[in-house]
Write an enzyme that holds these catalytic residues in place. Sequence first.
Site, mmCIF file in Angstrom:
data_model
loop_
_atom_site.group_PDB
_atom_site.id
_atom_site.type_symbol
_atom_site.label_atom_id
_atom_site.label_comp_id
_atom_site.label_asym_id
_atom_site.label_seq_id
_atom_site.Cartn_x
_atom_site.Cartn_y
_atom_site.Cartn_z
ATOM 1 N N LYS A 68 0.844 -1.196 0.000
ATOM 2 C CA LYS A 68 0.000 0.000 0.000
ATOM 3 C C LYS A 68 0.880 1.247 0.000
ATOM 4 C CE LYS A 68 -3.909 -1.764 2.735
ATOM 5 N NZ LYS A 68 -4.951 -1.656 1.687
ATOM 6 N N ASP B 222 -7.582 -2.634 10.606
ATOM 7 C CA ASP B 222 -8.118 -3.630 9.672
ATOM 8 C C ASP B 222 -8.673 -4.858 10.410
ATOM 9 O OD1 ASP B 222 -8.771 -4.130 7.042
ATOM 10 O OD2 ASP B 222 -6.891 -5.167 6.582
ATOM 11 N N ARG C 276 -10.206 -11.405 2.362
ATOM 12 C CA ARG C 276 -11.090 -12.456 1.844
ATOM 13 C C ARG C 276 -10.450 -13.835 1.995
ATOM 14 N NH1 ARG C 276 -11.338 -9.599 -3.909
ATOM 15 N NH2 ARG C 276 -10.950 -7.838 -2.522
#
Length: 478
Positions: free
Chosen positions: A259, A270, A333
């Site tokens: 990032k 997060d 995910r």
Amino acid sequence: MEFKLEQGGKTKILLVTESMDELNIQNELYQYLKESEIFKGSLKETYLDLNLNKENFLFLGLGKEKDLTINDVRKAFHKAGKDLMNIKAKNVGISITELGDLDYNEIIAAATEGLLHSEYAFEKHLTEKKVKPTLEEVYFDIPSEEKDKALEAIEETKSLINGIFLARDLVNERAINMYPEILANTAKDNLEDLNVKVDIYDKKAIKDMSMEALLAVSQGSDKEPKFIVMTYNGNPDSEEKIALVGKGLTYDSGGYSLKPSLSMDTMFSDMGGAGTVIGAMKSIAKSKLKKNVVGIIPACENLISGSAYKPGDIIGSMSGKTIEVLNTDAEGRLALADALWYAATEVKADKIINLATLTGACLVALGNTTTGAITNNDKFMDEVYQASKISGEPVWQLPSHPDYKKQIKGDFADLNNTGGKGAGTITAGLFLEEFVDDTPWVHLDIAGTAYIDKPNGYLPKGATGVHVKTLYYLVKNQ
Ligand code: BES
Ligand code: ZN
Ligand code: ZN
């Protein structure tokens, strides 16, 4: 802060809607304020009448009575709480009436919540505290036949606030102090005395369960991943249970798909999904809801090192499905894939709801006020909507028809972990759906709502604890 159902308090809060022509108390002053347009009663507007040797009066605006919602009352009392702190008020009296569509208990609960919210601050790392709570007693003046229910409403609100503040504290804490082991232990410390069994699976156990996707994400960190399972059996006579699954990335650097710095400095948050789930478990257990609930958190860090996973890697998962990692920053995910499969096939939950700070695209689409949702079951989605209406935490369902699935079908593995250009929140949600094994499921993407950069109503800057209430009411109404 102590709540009493009797008259009292040096400062009296006077509830005012825009359509009130007169007040029972301080009417002369009220008429003057109204005529001279100093105070109109609009939502969250306040006017303080401070008197040295007599009672003080805080006029508190609630806006238009016909539009008044529970959440408006929470916001108004949050503002009142801040004003009371400014004058160092130690006690306050409020005479409650029914307003709009709201009854006594709803107003008392919302007032209690708003006042408690006004005292929250994450200041453990400040050498000099800025928020100094002063309020010791809150007196609610209500008819005696309403008192039993009001006491219940106050107790329930205190449990909720306890869970919300815990969620905020967990999410606000920085990654140097809040990594998987600490997250797991903090969950245990908070829940075990409340009849919640907390099982913490270490790296070896995670390997033994074949959670290869979670392991892959965690590989680049020196901190071991933990898989946290919190079991609350509030209704032992029933087999039915709901699973609450929260993304627990205690830090997300993006990994080799690194990032930019400006997107990284808040990535200690997060684990917003995990914070919400732990907070909700606390509220549910404290209120002794007669439901069976299992909280599940895959906790790890997404970092870079010689052992980190890399773009292009093809990895396995507990479900057996294989995944090509096109982007190591789409790690949530992956961790959730194994947690959802565990919820569906090991816990055998009847319903699964997961919460995750999953996609920047959700923040782009819905901003900081509304959580995005994806579901495989409209009836369950409707239950989430009902809960979110009570909680005042907006949720909006996104489309997820099968066409979108094409975007995550892999060429070299069963699935790709990113869906290419467009519909990033939807394809992330559909990726998760691959791992719920037909269980009724709702995914909440809280990337925009779990952590905010300026205060909004009773939500402070930083971690909001949003959806602790939604989960609580969802479980309560099962
Ligand atoms: N944790 C981030 C999502 C996020 C972004 C949360 C901003 C809160 C604020 C997530 O792991 C992520 O990086 N997602 C990628 C997915 C992409 C690579 C498909 C994103 O949104 O850019
Ligand atoms: Zn990421
Ligand atoms: Zn992430």
